[in-house]
Motif scaffolding. Structure first.
Motif, short mmCIF file in Angstrom:
data_model
loop_
_atom_site.label_atom_id
_atom_site.label_comp_id
_atom_site.label_asym_id
_atom_site.label_seq_id
_atom_site.Cartn_x
_atom_site.Cartn_y
_atom_site.Cartn_z
N TYR A 51 0.75 -1.12 -0.04
CA TYR A 51 0.07 0.06 -0.26
C TYR A 51 0.96 1.23 -0.04
N PHE B 290 3.58 0.60 2.63
CA PHE B 290 3.48 -0.41 3.63
C PHE B 290 3.33 -1.71 3.00
N TYR C 91 -8.97 1.23 11.70
CA TYR C 91 -7.60 1.19 11.81
C TYR C 91 -7.17 2.45 12.37
N GLN D 21 -3.63 4.64 13.36
CA GLN D 21 -2.22 4.93 12.84
C GLN D 21 -1.75 6.03 13.92
N ARG E 196 4.14 5.57 12.87
CA ARG E 196 4.04 4.27 13.03
C ARG E 196 2.89 3.61 12.02
N GLY E 197 3.04 2.26 12.01
CA GLY E 197 2.12 1.35 10.94
C GLY E 197 0.64 1.62 11.77
N LEU E 198 -0.15 0.64 11.00
CA LEU E 198 -1.77 0.67 11.09
C LEU E 198 -1.86 -0.32 12.05
N LEU F 246 -5.24 -2.41 13.46
CA LEU F 246 -6.50 -2.89 13.59
C LEU F 246 -7.14 -2.52 15.10
N PHE G 112 -4.52 9.12 13.54
CA PHE G 112 -5.05 9.11 12.30
C PHE G 112 -6.01 7.62 12.24
N LEU H 215 -8.45 5.13 10.28
CA LEU H 215 -9.00 4.97 8.81
C LEU H 215 -9.91 4.01 8.91
N LEU I 89 -7.97 -4.78 1.07
CA LEU I 89 -8.99 -3.65 1.75
C LEU I 89 -8.64 -2.34 1.03
N PHE J 257 -9.55 1.70 1.44
CA PHE J 257 -9.49 2.57 2.68
C PHE J 257 -10.17 3.79 2.37
N ARG K 227 -8.43 12.59 11.20
CA ARG K 227 -7.34 12.93 11.91
C ARG K 227 -7.98 13.62 13.48
#
Lengths: 115, 114
Positions: A37, A91, B36, B38, B42-44, B46, B88, B90, B103, B105, B110
């Motif tokens: 992504y 990602f 999700y 974020q 950093r990453g996401l 769930l 953030f 999503l 998926l 999005f 925010r």
């Protein structure tokens, strides 16, 4: 639990050149999905490319291609002929086939494109 | 074609205030829906997912809750926000019956808690 590792926090590439982003994952499953992504400054997540683990052939979408090495649990993304619009956070994500769409994301790699 | 929208795009809330983020999907029926979060840099992660109306699964214990009052509507809520809820958020959907893996999005929301 599956984990996804992106070891490159940032990669820089010149316009028209090629950059490769690395991703490794850990799983005991034989069938699963892998994704890349892109998240530009607008922050919306955009699907770049997907790979199904049972398929031997590497996925390709225009200038984006992957090198899927199932035995090594490696899933790298190659961006060819880089453009300024490719600058974003990328990602890598893993999903097992029975996980109701739950994606496990890596920490991301920031791609910087220089003119 | 399918679209997903979430709002508001930006929200600044004081600690202790309530929260409601809304997400709707158009152009498909019975999608799987996800929230999700974020955190900065950093990453996401769930938070919740839903495979049908009224069916909510929580991935991590937290100050938030989710609801799915209609097939294509997914709401993220909190009764009292904490500073740590900033981030953030999503919303995403995937195919239900004919799952193709990926998926899709929304634009993201925010949230800043002060």
């Amino acid at each position: 639990a599956q984990t996804v590792t992106q070891s490159q926090p940032e990669m820089s590439v010149q316009e028209a050149e090629t950059v490769t982003l690395s991703c490794t994952y850990d799983t005991s499953e034989s069938d699963y999905y892998l994704f890349w992504y892109k998240q530009p400054p607008s922050r919306q997540m955009i699907l770049v490319i997907r790979q199904e683990a049972y398929k031997q052939q590497n996925a390709t979408e225009n200038r984006f291609s992957v090198n899927f090495q199932k035995a090594a649990k490696s899933f790298s993304l190659k961006i060819s002929d880089s453009q300024l619009g490719d600058a974003a956070m990328y990602f890598c994500a893993y999903r097992s086939t029975d996980s109701w769409g739950k994606l496990q994301f890596g920490a991301g790699t920031q791609v910087v494109v220089t003119p | 074609s399918q679209t997903i929208h979430q709002w508001p795009a930006t929200l600044v809330q004081p600690v202790g205030s309530p929260l409601s983020l809304e997400c709707t999907v158009e152009g498909t029926s019975n999608p799987n829906l996800y929230w999700y979060r974020q955190a900065a840099g950093r990453g996401l992660q769930l938070l919740f997912y839903s495979v049908g109306i009224g069916q909510i699964s929580s991935e991590v214990p937290q100050n938030l809750s989710a609801s799915r009052p209609q097939d294509r509507q997914f709401i993220l809520s909190s009764k009292k926000l904490l500073l740590s809820d900033s981030g953030f958020y999503l919303c995403a959907w995937s195919w239900g019956a004919s799952d193709t893996g990926e998926l899709f999005f929304g634009e993201g929301s925010r949230l800043t808690v002060l």
